[in-house]
Design an enzyme around this catalytic site. Structure first.
Site, short mmCIF file in Angstrom:
data_model
loop_
_atom_site.label_atom_id
_atom_site.label_comp_id
_atom_site.label_asym_id
_atom_site.label_seq_id
_atom_site.Cartn_x
_atom_site.Cartn_y
_atom_site.Cartn_z
N HIS A 297 0.81 -1.22 0.00
CA HIS A 297 0.00 0.00 0.00
C HIS A 297 0.84 1.27 0.00
O HIS A 297 0.49 2.24 -0.67
CB HIS A 297 -1.00 -0.04 1.17
CG HIS A 297 -2.07 -1.06 0.96
ND1 HIS A 297 -2.18 -2.21 1.71
CD2 HIS A 297 -3.06 -1.14 0.03
CE1 HIS A 297 -3.20 -2.93 1.25
NE2 HIS A 297 -3.74 -2.31 0.25
N ASP B 139 -6.33 0.08 -8.03
CA ASP B 139 -5.94 -0.99 -7.09
C ASP B 139 -6.92 -2.16 -7.28
O ASP B 139 -7.80 -2.40 -6.46
CB ASP B 139 -6.02 -0.43 -5.66
CG ASP B 139 -5.54 -1.41 -4.62
OD1 ASP B 139 -4.90 -2.41 -4.98
OD2 ASP B 139 -5.81 -1.17 -3.42
N1 SAM Z 1 -3.96 -5.68 -3.14
C1 SAM Z 1 -4.57 -6.19 -4.28
C2 SAM Z 1 -3.77 -7.13 -5.12
O1 SAM Z 1 -3.07 -7.94 -4.58
O2 SAM Z 1 -3.84 -7.10 -6.33
C3 SAM Z 1 -5.72 -5.52 -4.83
C4 SAM Z 1 -6.60 -5.09 -3.71
S1 SAM Z 1 -8.23 -4.75 -3.79
C5 SAM Z 1 -8.92 -5.83 -2.61
C6 SAM Z 1 -8.90 -5.28 -5.31
C7 SAM Z 1 -10.34 -4.83 -5.45
O3 SAM Z 1 -10.66 -4.56 -6.81
C8 SAM Z 1 -11.36 -5.87 -5.00
O4 SAM Z 1 -11.96 -5.48 -3.79
C9 SAM Z 1 -12.38 -5.93 -6.14
O5 SAM Z 1 -13.73 -6.02 -5.71
C10 SAM Z 1 -12.07 -4.65 -6.88
N2 SAM Z 1 -12.53 -4.62 -8.28
C11 SAM Z 1 -12.39 -5.57 -9.21
N3 SAM Z 1 -12.97 -5.19 -10.36
C12 SAM Z 1 -13.46 -3.94 -10.16
C13 SAM Z 1 -14.16 -3.01 -10.97
N4 SAM Z 1 -14.51 -3.29 -12.23
N5 SAM Z 1 -14.49 -1.81 -10.44
C14 SAM Z 1 -14.18 -1.51 -9.15
N6 SAM Z 1 -13.53 -2.37 -8.33
C15 SAM Z 1 -13.17 -3.56 -8.82
#
Ligand code: SAM
Length: 320
Positions: free
Chosen positions: A80, A175
């Site tokens: 982060h 992210d």
């Molecule tokens: N730390 C991370 C990694 O290892 O790649 C990423 C963290 S974060 C939890 C990723 C987030 O992206 C998820 O909560 C997921 O729901 C969100 N996400 C995926 N597709 C998305 C979209 N189209 N719009 C908004 N959020 C999205």
């Protein structure tokens, strides 16, 4: 007489190998990392993905989505801090910041450490990830869930940006979870998506994103994302971080329309952090900033080679 030295692992030494529940993540089609878990706290299917929260012996609480480690208590600071601060420090006065994804809240917590940030949107498609993170991973987001500067919405990040006015944001942090087939994120790794991102940035806007593994034999996906970004942004810099819970070196890119993150010296960075009264970081400072952009030769070679780019008609998917 020489005394026998007892080696103790960094995590909880009391791991019960036979009775632990194992979380096995395939890091490539041929490799896997096994995490011994003390217990699973959540195992749920949201409308978008499988959400798991568990307590691991080595890394503390962890969030996994669709079988992939997203972040872990003991080392989430690396991911982060690297995702947020190089981009926000590169911008001289970030006031409006949008996070696309980022549901655990930690990305937003780091963004609002910059006192110039007046409004920070977190747009994650999956309300379940946000609600479960708030409940079971409260340290990740800290005060973001109640801070007036933080606007938190469950929505598709691409649609949100499409609807935003041109030039709305000084910084956009992408992210997202990995582009798995049928998953919610794969249309947010394309040239068309990055064009939308660029339009919604102010003229000196900066973006930052996680961009796949930089592991030497499996660089294709990371290099393709960097090539795709370069079709849209004049300044694209990438670097690699070591997040032990991922068990893979991981790529982060910082891109700008007019600002080049790699031009900041260690003194520039330390001065901006001091002016902004940002303290308590464990990964990022001026020395780290100067060092991260000095990537090894095989990465620079991969970035300089021509190849395919990612488009809406030809999206990118992870191999596993
Ligand atoms: N730390 C991370 C990694 O290892 O790649 C990423 C963290 S974060 C939890 C990723 C987030 O992206 C998820 O909560 C997921 O729901 C969100 N996400 C995926 N597709 C998305 C979209 N189209 N719009 C908004 N959020 C999205």
């Amino acid at each position: 007489m020489a005394r026998k030295r007892k080696l103790v692992a960094a995590g909880d030494p009391g791991v019960d190998i036979k009775n632990s529940r194992w979380f096995i993540e395939f890091t490539t089609p041929h490799e896997a990392h096994m995490h011994a878990m003390k217990r699973f706290i959540v195992q749920a299917d949201s409308p978008f993905q499988k959400v798991e929260i568990a307590e691991s012996y080595q890394f503390g609480r962890c969030l996994m989505l669709d079988g992939k480690m997203q972040s872990a208590e003991k080392d989430e600071f690396i991911y982060h801090e690297a995702l947020v601060h190089p981009a926000l420090v590169t911008h001289p006065n970030p006031r409006r910041v949008a996070i696309i994804g980022g549901g655990e809240g930690a990305t937003q917590r780091h963004c609002i450490m910059h006192p110039s940030v007046e409004k920070c949107w977190m747009i994650d498609i999956d309300r379940a990830v946000m609600d479960l993170s708030r409940k079971y991973l409260p340290e990740w987001g800290g005060k973001v869930w109640t801070d007036k500067r933080c606007i938190i919405k469950a929505a598709d990040g691409r649609k949100f940006l499409e609807k935003s006015k041109k030039g709305s944001f000084d910084v956009i942090i992408i992210d997202l979870s990995e582009p798995v087939p049928g998953g919610p994120s794969y249309m947010l790794f394309t040239k068309e998506f990055y064009r939308i991102v660029a339009q919604k940035l102010t003229p000196d806007g900066v973006i930052s994103l996680q961009c796949a593994s930089t592991q030497a034999p499996d660089l294709a996906m990371h290099a393709m994302i960097i090539r795709t970004l370069r079709t849209v942004f004049p300044y694209v810099r990438a670097f690699s971080i070591e997040v032990p819970a991922f068990d893979l070196p991981w790529g982060i890119a910082v891109a700008g329309k007019t600002l080049d993150a790699a031009r900041l010296t260690r003194d520039d960075v330390d001065r901006r952090l001091a002016e902004r009264r940002i303290t308590g970081l464990k990964y990022y400072d001026g020395i780290t900033h100067e060092g991260i952009f000095r990537v090894p030769k095989y990465l620079r070679t991969a970035y300089s080679q021509p190849g395919d780019i990612i488009t809406d008609d030809s999206p990118l998917f992870t191999a596993i």
